[in-house]
Design an enzyme around this catalytic site. Structure first.
Site, PDB file in Angstrom:
ATOM      1  N   TYR A  63      65.312  43.188  33.666  1.00 27.75           N
ATOM      2  CA  TYR A  63      65.780  42.759  32.342  1.00 27.75           C
ATOM      3  C   TYR A  63      66.918  41.752  32.530  1.00 27.75           C
ATOM      4  CZ  TYR A  63      66.954  43.601  27.335  1.00 27.75           C
ATOM      5  OH  TYR A  63      67.190  43.485  25.973  1.00 27.75           O
ATOM      6  N   CYS A  64      66.788  40.575  31.940  1.00 29.08           N
ATOM      7  CA  CYS A  64      67.836  39.548  31.922  1.00 29.08           C
ATOM      8  C   CYS A  64      68.261  39.197  33.350  1.00 29.08           C
ATOM      9  CB  CYS A  64      69.003  40.018  31.064  1.00 29.08           C
ATOM     10  SG  CYS A  64      70.263  38.748  30.743  1.00 29.08           S
ATOM     11  N   VAL A  65      69.547  39.348  33.678  1.00 29.26           N
ATOM     12  CA  VAL A  65      70.035  38.960  35.001  1.00 29.26           C
ATOM     13  C   VAL A  65      69.346  39.759  36.099  1.00 29.26           C
ATOM     14  CG1 VAL A  65      72.002  40.533  34.826  1.00 29.26           C
ATOM     15  CG2 VAL A  65      72.110  38.663  36.415  1.00 29.26           C
TER      16      VAL A  65
END
Length: 581
Positions: free
Chosen positions: A314-316
């Protein structure tokens, strides 16, 4: 002004002198922005042709501003003979001015219209500036929009009729309560966005049953208890972003992706990252890859005696998962990962959105100065993300909770948003410089992990990519770029809403929609043009995709029960790391 109910006190309204002063202030704001733009032009290198700067667009913008100002004054002073005001759809929907007083009272209607007029011309003034580097111009535009939001009349008691009415109605108690709220936030160094004490880990959020089965200096590994008699043979390992707490994927039971995945018959593991402290001052990106993601992958493989597992980043953590896949591929170990799912994750940062406004040299120096002990206090990162949506995440609370003295509303997502984590300073600096600023991840060999150069174009792992149509942190156009690099089978889904609500959208809610395009496309615009809209959550689509890769099941017993395999349970989920700051 509209008639007042019996016994009600009329709202005091600014007199003509106040309005004239307000108009002068707003006009001076516009002039200052123009002058600032001209100063930047003077400092900027001239075009190679040597042609002088043409002031015509700026002069035209100024003339249009004062012409529109005169029309506004005419409507106020002689409404019978003036043309009716024109509102854009965005202005008509602006929640800051939804109270009827903003339209029913002529003076406050004038203030509202003048604010919209000034805001529009401030942005036009920036657009009229020529000869400035595009990135610098975007920084000016971003700062201008933030300034516009800050200067809204809704943010000041004297120009907000609702605040004035509330103060009179409560005989000033609302102002005192608001001041108390503001002082409390100043003391803790963070803006409050939801009621304190409404949520508690393990009680009404992060309650999916599970056990912590491993703890390292970087993360805890949580294994969730199965609820079905059999489970998919290939387990699922989720990597949430260490910028935030993992329980965004395990909010209330109704919103929990983790609980839903367990109910779908998956063996679910989640990494809960440690909030950085001085002991992590030397942690860099390589550590999140080697000591974090690859270590967790190998741990789950060995615990359940399986060759591979499904992963989510998720994301980074999705950006890092892409690097992990590239590293495993370079080492000849790509088969450790059966599939990779990316939630709003970027690998190519050329169109990474407004966060790019925070990666110039001055910002990097500031971040370094704020990290004297080797880690960045999470409150600074939270403030940065709040600035990206200042109208909703800053000024909304200034108006409601500081000026109106309103009680805070319980909201699980905002509780999570305020539950900040600290970041290792070395990792943070290199991440911003190498990825956001220099975009090295997409250049083969430009980044090496533990001495091994990585190349995203060699990754052939089956991949599912989810982007949010309204994502302001990882714009859909930026997330789409992952399709340009991975060479294996890939499914792209564009979800309704943004960075959080677009992901945390359980099927039971019946909200939003998503778009799929089975014919493929070479750009996001082409994908959208040929896409089919599907109502509701994209989660079932993802589950079907996973099922197509893994149709075999095994009994939910032995090592599939948390703590009953080779790794004993250390404590109940959600664990210790999620509770520490």
């Amino acid at each position: 002004m509209a008639d007042q109910p019996d016994g009600a006190t009329a709202t005091p309204t600014p007199d003509l002198k106040d309005i004239q002063h307000w108009t002068w202030v707003m006009g001076r704001m516009q002039q200052m922005m123009m002058e600032h733009g001209l100063d930047l032009i003077d400092a900027a290198p001239q075009p190679l042709s040597g042609s002088p700067f043409d002031p015509t667009p700026v002069i035209r913008a100024q003339a249009e501003f004062w012409g529109d100002t005169m029309k506004l004054w005419q409507r106020f002073l002689d409404p019978a003979n003036a043309a009716p005001p024109e509102e854009t759809p965005e202005q008509a929907r602006d929640k800051r001015f939804k109270a009827p007083q903003w339209r029913e009272d002529p003076v406050f209607d004038f203030i509202r219209q003048s604010y919209f007029l000034i805001a529009e011309h401030l942005v036009k003034g920036v657009d009229a500036i020529e000869g400035v580097d595009p990135k610098q111009k975007e920084q000016i535009r971003f700062a201008t929009r933030g300034f516009i939001d800050a200067m809204s009349p809704t943010n000041f008691p004297a120009t907000n009729p609702v605040v004035l009415e509330k103060a009179i109605e409560t005989r000033g108690e609302s102002l005192l309560k608001g001041l108390q709220n503001m002082l409390a936030d100043m003391a803790k160094g963070q803006m409050t966005q939801t009621s304190e004490g409404a949520f508690e880990l393990g009680r009404n959020i992060a309650v999916t049953p599970g056990k912590v089965v491993k703890r390292t200096p970087m993360y805890e590994l949580i294994h969730y208890a199965p609820t079905t008699e059999s489970v998919s043979k290939i387990p699922l390992l989720i990597f949430p972003p260490w910028i935030n707490r993992f329980y965004i994927l395990d909010l209330t039971p109704e919103k929990s992706f983790i609980r839903w995945a367990v109910e779908q018959g998956l063996s679910v593991f989640v990494v809960s990252w440690k909030s950085a402290d001085a002991s992590m001052k030397d942690v860099v990106w390589d550590d999140f890859i080697e000591r974090g993601q690859i270590d967790a992958i190998d741990t789950v493989r060995e615990l359940l005696d399986v060759p591979a597992l499904h992963t989510i980043g998720y994301c980074v953590a999705g950006t890092t998962l892409a690097a992990t896949l590239a590293l495993l591929t370079a080492r000849g170990q790509a088969d450790k990962v059966a599939s990779a799912t990316f939630f709003t994750a970027q690998v190519d940062f050329t169109q990474a959105g407004d966060l790019q406004m925070f990666v110039d040299d001055e910002q990097m120096k500031l971040i370094e100065a704020l990290s004297p002990d080797g880690f960045l206090d999470g409150r600074y990162m939270a403030a940065t993300f709040n600035l990206l949506r200042g109208r909703d995440l800053i000024w909304n609370y200034v108006a409601n909770n500081y000026l109106m003295g309103a009680e805070y509303t319980p909201f699980d997502l905002l509780h999570w948003n305020s539950d900040v984590t600290n970041l290792p300073a070395k990792w943070h600096q290199s991440y911003l410089a190498d990825l956001y600023r220099d975009n090295k991840l997409v250049t083969p060999g430009a980044i090496a992990v533990a001495g091994t150069p990585i190349d995203l174009t060699r990754v052939a792992t089956p991949t599912y990519v989810q982007a949010g149509r309204e994502d302001h942190i990882a714009p859909a156009e930026s997330v789409w770029k992952i399709t340009h690099y991975f060479t294996g089978p890939l499914r792209f889904v564009l979800a309704g809403s943004g960075h959080i609500a677009g992901v945390v959208n359980p099927p039971s809610a019946g909200k939003y929609q998503y778009w799929i395009n089975e014919d493929g496309a070479d750009s996001l615009a082409a994908f959208v043009a040929g896409a089919r809209e599907v109502k509701g959550s994209w989660w079932p689509d993802w589950r079907q995709w996973i099922a197509a890769l893994d149709g075999e099941t095994v009994p939910a017993k032995g090592a599939r029960i948390p703590g009953e395999g080779a790794l004993p349970a250390l404590e109940d989920a959600p664990g210790a790391y999620v509770r520490t700051r």
